[in-house]
Write an enzyme that holds these catalytic residues in place. Structure first.
Site, PDB file in Angstrom:
ATOM      1  N   GLU A   1       0.572  -1.301  -0.471  1.00 25.95           N
ATOM      2  CA  GLU A   1       0.016   0.274   0.127  1.00 25.95           C
ATOM      3  C   GLU A   1       1.157   0.861   0.053  1.00 25.95           C
ATOM      4  O   GLU A   1       2.050   0.949   0.123  1.00 25.95           O
ATOM      5  CB  GLU A   1      -0.974   0.257   1.176  1.00 25.95           C
ATOM      6  CG  GLU A   1      -1.622   1.144   1.908  1.00 25.95           C
ATOM      7  CD  GLU A   1      -2.630   1.084   2.939  1.00 25.95           C
ATOM      8  OE1 GLU A   1      -1.667   0.832   3.975  1.00 25.95           O
ATOM      9  OE2 GLU A   1      -3.439   1.926   3.093  1.00 25.95           O
TER      10      GLU A   1
ATOM     11  N   ASN B   1      -6.677   6.364  -1.442  1.00 21.58           N
ATOM     12  CA  ASN B   1      -5.949   5.614  -1.337  1.00 21.58           C
ATOM     13  C   ASN B   1      -6.350   4.638  -2.397  1.00 21.58           C
ATOM     14  O   ASN B   1      -6.496   3.261  -2.668  1.00 21.58           O
ATOM     15  CB  ASN B   1      -6.141   4.978  -0.294  1.00 21.58           C
ATOM     16  CG  ASN B   1      -4.898   4.237   0.067  1.00 21.58           C
ATOM     17  OD1 ASN B   1      -3.838   3.374  -0.578  1.00 21.58           O
ATOM     18  ND2 ASN B   1      -4.486   4.074   1.708  1.00 21.58           N
TER      19      ASN B   1
ATOM     20  N   LYS C   1      -9.210   2.229  -1.593  1.00 25.75           N
ATOM     21  CA  LYS C   1      -9.823   1.867  -0.505  1.00 25.75           C
ATOM     22  C   LYS C   1     -11.088   1.962  -0.276  1.00 25.75           C
ATOM     23  O   LYS C   1     -11.208   2.983  -0.066  1.00 25.75           O
ATOM     24  CB  LYS C   1      -8.573   2.050   0.505  1.00 25.75           C
ATOM     25  CG  LYS C   1      -8.547   1.833   1.671  1.00 25.75           C
ATOM     26  CD  LYS C   1      -7.501   2.462   2.423  1.00 25.75           C
ATOM     27  CE  LYS C   1      -6.593   1.081   3.654  1.00 25.75           C
ATOM     28  NZ  LYS C   1      -5.890   1.594   4.608  1.00 25.75           N
TER      29      LYS C   1
ATOM     30  N   GLU D   1      -6.517   8.779   7.574  1.00 27.09           N
ATOM     31  CA  GLU D   1      -6.721   8.415   6.404  1.00 27.09           C
ATOM     32  C   GLU D   1      -8.098   9.158   6.396  1.00 27.09           C
ATOM     33  O   GLU D   1      -8.136   9.620   5.148  1.00 27.09           O
ATOM     34  CB  GLU D   1      -6.838   6.675   6.429  1.00 27.09           C
ATOM     35  CG  GLU D   1      -5.432   6.947   5.797  1.00 27.09           C
ATOM     36  CD  GLU D   1      -5.670   4.942   5.558  1.00 27.09           C
ATOM     37  OE1 GLU D   1      -6.108   4.785   4.487  1.00 27.09           O
ATOM     38  OE2 GLU D   1      -4.729   3.819   6.070  1.00 27.09           O
TER      39      GLU D   1
ATOM     40  N   CYS E   1      -4.564  -3.038   2.693  1.00 22.57           N
ATOM     41  CA  CYS E   1      -4.374  -2.849   4.524  1.00 22.57           C
ATOM     42  C   CYS E   1      -5.769  -2.837   5.466  1.00 22.57           C
ATOM     43  O   CYS E   1      -6.170  -4.135   5.277  1.00 22.57           O
ATOM     44  CB  CYS E   1      -3.637  -1.433   4.755  1.00 22.57           C
ATOM     45  SG  CYS E   1      -3.540  -1.846   6.116  1.00 22.57           S
TER      46      CYS E   1
ATOM     47  N   ASN F   1       0.177  -0.921   5.516  1.00 25.01           N
ATOM     48  CA  ASN F   1       1.027  -0.692   6.232  1.00 25.01           C
ATOM     49  C   ASN F   1       0.656  -1.172   7.517  1.00 25.01           C
ATOM     50  O   ASN F   1      -0.251  -0.030   7.356  1.00 25.01           O
ATOM     51  CB  ASN F   1       1.298   1.075   5.407  1.00 25.01           C
ATOM     52  CG  ASN F   1       1.788   1.306   5.012  1.00 25.01           C
ATOM     53  OD1 ASN F   1       3.112   1.767   4.751  1.00 25.01           O
ATOM     54  ND2 ASN F   1       1.150   0.672   3.607  1.00 25.01           N
TER      55      ASN F   1
HETATM   56  N1  CDV Z   1      -3.221   1.351   5.995  1.00 23.08           N
HETATM   57  C1  CDV Z   1      -3.803   0.690   7.322  1.00 23.08           C
HETATM   58  O1  CDV Z   1      -5.180   0.614   6.735  1.00 23.08           O
HETATM   59  N2  CDV Z   1      -3.671   0.408   8.547  1.00 23.08           N
HETATM   60  C2  CDV Z   1      -4.675  -0.145   9.352  1.00 23.08           C
HETATM   61  C3  CDV Z   1      -4.303   0.436  10.943  1.00 23.08           C
HETATM   62  C4  CDV Z   1      -4.512   1.601  11.238  1.00 23.08           C
HETATM   63  C5  CDV Z   1      -5.613  -0.048  11.928  1.00 23.08           C
HETATM   64  C6  CDV Z   1      -4.679  -1.636   9.286  1.00 23.08           C
HETATM   65  O2  CDV Z   1      -5.767  -1.941   9.055  1.00 23.08           O
HETATM   66  O3  CDV Z   1      -3.810  -2.243   9.313  1.00 23.08           O
END
Ligand code: CDV
Length: 317
Positions: free
Chosen positions: A47, A110, A127, A146, A172, A197
Site C-alpha cells: 500500500e 488510497n 480503498k 486516513e 490494508c 502499512n
Molecule cells: N493502513 C491501514 O489501513 N492500517 C490499518 C491500521 C490503522 C489498523 C490496518 O488495518 O492495518
C-alpha cells in the site's frame, strides 16, 4: 492442466519523507528484477509504495497531502517501472495515493492498480475501509488519519480477468473485513492482492487510560484475517507490507502468500526490502469451490435471517 502463476510478494523496508520518488522507484525496480530472476510473472508491492505513509500525521491544511499523491499514473517518475516491467514481461500491483478531480472537486483516494505483462493498466481499486480519524486526537492514541485525507473508494470491489485467472485487489484495513473477500469471491476471484502499512503495536483508550495491545496480537490478527479470507473464499491471498521503522513508527512486515487452503506458503522474514515467491495454482481455488465451499449448493442466505442484498454485498439490517 494446472493454471499456475508464479507470484512475488515484494515487501518494502521503510520510506522516509525525504526520499524522492526516483529513489523509491529504484528500489521497486531492483525487486522487480529480482522477482523476474525468480521466474515470477506478477509482483505485488505494498500500500502507498511510492511515499512514506503520510496519514500518520495531522497536517493543519489537508491539502499538504497532495505532495504525496500522484495526479497521473503512470507519470514520469513511475514510468521506468512500467517500462522495465513491460520489457521483462512481468505484471505488477502497485499501491499509491491518487489525486484526481471529479465534478470540479479535487479528491484523494488510497489506490491500487494492476498492470499487465505488456505494461498497460488492467484494473484499478480505491480503498473502501479507511481506518483512523478525521480530526486530531487529543489523547495522542490515534496513529492513523486516513479519513482526513482520503475519500471512500468509489469503484466497489471489481475483479479482472488477467494472468490466466480472475484477480481482485484490496488495501490494508480492507483485509480485516470478511465482506472484502466475499464481494470478490462472489464474482469468481481466484487471487486477491493487497498491500498494507500496519504498525507493530496498537494502542487504544480504555476509559482515560492508554492501553497497549499484547505485542503478539498485531501479527496474529494480520495473518488470521488473510488466512481466513483465503480459506473461506477459495482464493489465493498475497498480502504485502511495508516493514521496519518508518518516521518513528515501526511497521510489522510479515508479507506472505496464502493458499486457498489457508496455509501460508511463502513469508518474508526481514523488515526490509525482500522478495518471496510462490507458484499459485489457480485451480486449487476451483477445487474448494466445487466441494466444501460450493456456494450454489451450500450457502443458505435465505435462512440467515435479517439479511438483505445491497450493492452486491451482503449486509445485515
Ligand atoms: N493502513 C491501514 O489501513 N492500517 C490499518 C491500521 C490503522 C489498523 C490496518 O488495518 O492495518
Amino acid at each position: 492442466m494446472a493454471r499456475k502463476v508464479r507470484v512475488a510478494a515484494a515487501q518494502m523496508g521503510p520510506v522516509a519523507r525525504a526520499h524522492s520518488r526516483a529513489e523509491v522507484v529504484e528500489r521497486l525496480l531492483a525487486m522487480l528484477r529480482k522477482a523476474h530472476g525468480f521466474g515470477a510473472e506478477l509482483v505485488v508491492y505494498p500500500e502507498m509504495a511510492l511515499t512514506t505513509f503520510f496519514p500518520r500525521w495531522v497536517f493543519d491544511d489537508p491539502d499538504e497531502a497532495d505532495a504525496f499523491c500522484e495526479a497521473a499514473m503512470p507519470n514520469p517518475d513511475v514510468q521506468p517501472l512500467f517500462d522495465e516491467a513491460a520489457r521483462l514481461g512481468i505484471g505488477f500491483y502497485l499501491g499509491y495515493a491518487e489525486l484526481t478531480e471529479q465534478a470540479g472537486r479535487k479528491k484523494r483516494f488510497n489506490t491500487a492498480i494492476l498492470v499487465g505483462k505488456d505494461g498497460t493498466i488492467v484494473g484499478k481499486y480505491r480503498k473502501i475501509h479507511l481506518p483512523g480519524r478525521k480530526e486530531a486526537d487529543p489523547t495522542g492514541c490515534a496513529g492513523n488519519f486516513e479519513k482526513r485525507y482520503y475519500e471512500v473508494g468509489d469503484l466497489g470491489f471489481p475483479v479482472f480477468r488477467a494472468f490466466g485467472g480472475v484477480m481482485g485487489m484490496a488495501i490494508c484495513n480492507d483485509r480485516r473485513w470478511p465482506e472484502t473477500y466475499r464481494a470478490m469471491s462472489l464474482q469468481g476471484a481466484e487471487l486477491i492482492m493487497l498491500g498494507y502499512n500496519t504498525g507493530s503495536v496498537r494502542r487504544t483508550m480504555v476509559g482515560n487510560h492508554q492501553v497497549q495491545e499484547p505485542a503478539h496480537l498485531s501479527s496474529f490478527h494480520n495473518h488470521l484475517v488473510m488466512q481466513a479470507g483465503a480459506y473461506q473464499n477459495c482464493c489465493w491471498v498475497v498480502g504485502v507490507a511495508k516493514a521496519g521503522m518508518e518516521e518513528g513508527v515501526e511497521f510489522m512486515g510479515g508479507s506472505c502468500i496464502i493458499a486457498p487452503t489457508g496455509d501460508i506458503v511463502a513469508q518474508a522474514v526481514t523488515t526490509g526490502d525482500e522478495v518471496v515467491v510462490a507458484d499459485c495454482d489457480l485451480d486449487l481455488s476451483l477445487h474448494n469451490r466445487r466441494t466444501t465451499f460450493n456456494f450454489e449448493a451450500n450457502r443458505q442466505i435465505e435462512h440467515y435471517g435479517l439479511i438483505t442484498e445491497r450493492r452486491g454485498v451482503i449486509v445485515a439490517v
